[in-house]
Design a protein around this motif. Structure first.
Motif, mmCIF file in Angstrom:
data_model
loop_
_atom_site.group_PDB
_atom_site.id
_atom_site.type_symbol
_atom_site.label_atom_id
_atom_site.label_comp_id
_atom_site.label_asym_id
_atom_site.label_seq_id
_atom_site.Cartn_x
_atom_site.Cartn_y
_atom_site.Cartn_z
ATOM 1 N N LEU A 22 1.001 -4.873 14.170
ATOM 2 C CA LEU A 22 1.525 -3.812 15.027
ATOM 3 C C LEU A 22 1.469 -2.446 14.353
ATOM 4 O O LEU A 22 1.321 -1.428 15.014
ATOM 5 N N GLY A 23 1.597 -2.429 13.034
ATOM 6 C CA GLY A 23 1.649 -1.162 12.317
ATOM 7 C C GLY A 23 0.299 -0.571 11.975
ATOM 8 O O GLY A 23 0.205 0.597 11.596
ATOM 9 N N GLY A 29 -0.801 1.399 15.771
ATOM 10 C CA GLY A 29 0.297 1.720 14.864
ATOM 11 C C GLY A 29 0.035 2.983 14.066
ATOM 12 O O GLY A 29 -1.057 3.546 14.117
ATOM 13 N N PRO A 30 1.019 3.421 13.304
ATOM 14 C CA PRO A 30 0.883 4.682 12.578
ATOM 15 C C PRO A 30 0.328 4.572 11.155
ATOM 16 O O PRO A 30 0.118 5.587 10.508
ATOM 17 N N PHE A 31 0.087 3.353 10.633
ATOM 18 C CA PHE A 31 -0.220 3.189 9.213
ATOM 19 C C PHE A 31 -1.643 2.706 8.959
ATOM 20 O O PHE A 31 -2.190 1.903 9.712
ATOM 21 N N PHE A 78 3.282 9.621 -2.677
ATOM 22 C CA PHE A 78 1.898 10.087 -2.805
ATOM 23 C C PHE A 78 0.948 9.360 -1.847
ATOM 24 O O PHE A 78 -0.024 9.962 -1.378
ATOM 25 N N ILE A 79 1.207 8.106 -1.549
ATOM 26 C CA ILE A 79 0.362 7.394 -0.594
ATOM 27 C C ILE A 79 0.500 7.984 0.802
ATOM 28 O O ILE A 79 -0.478 8.131 1.532
ATOM 29 N N PHE A 80 1.719 8.376 1.176
ATOM 30 C CA PHE A 80 1.952 8.889 2.526
ATOM 31 C C PHE A 80 1.773 10.394 2.649
ATOM 32 O O PHE A 80 1.824 10.927 3.742
#
Length: 82
Positions: A22-23, A29-31, A78-80
């Motif tokens: 879902l993500g 999803g947003p990721f 840092f990943i996001f």
């Protein structure tokens, strides 16, 4: 007899796979995959640490653990970071 760890992994699997599906960006999803993996690892370590501190009274939470968690939080940042 089924090992307690196996039951925990099955329980985790039932939530992790649908959440990842879902993500994921390509499923609406947003990721990204990297973001999902980093989130998964951080959530797993936090839950495991709380579980260990609460149920195993012989384990202690030391300063090097705090530094390690600080680096994990920085990794998430840092990943996001866009």
């Amino acid at each position: 007899m089924i090992n307690r760890g196996c039951i925990d992994k099955i329980f985790e699997y039932f939530f992790q796979v649908p959440a990842n599906r879902l993500g994921y960006k390509e499923n609406g999803g947003p990721f990204s995959l990297i973001e999902l993996k980093v989130l998964q690892e951080v959530i797993t370590l936090i839950v495991f640490s709380i579980f260990t501190i609460v149920l195993f009274k012989t384990e202690s939470f030391r300063w090097n653990h705090i530094i390690g968690f600080t680096f994990l939080v920085l990794a998430v940042y840092f990943i996001f970071k866009k």
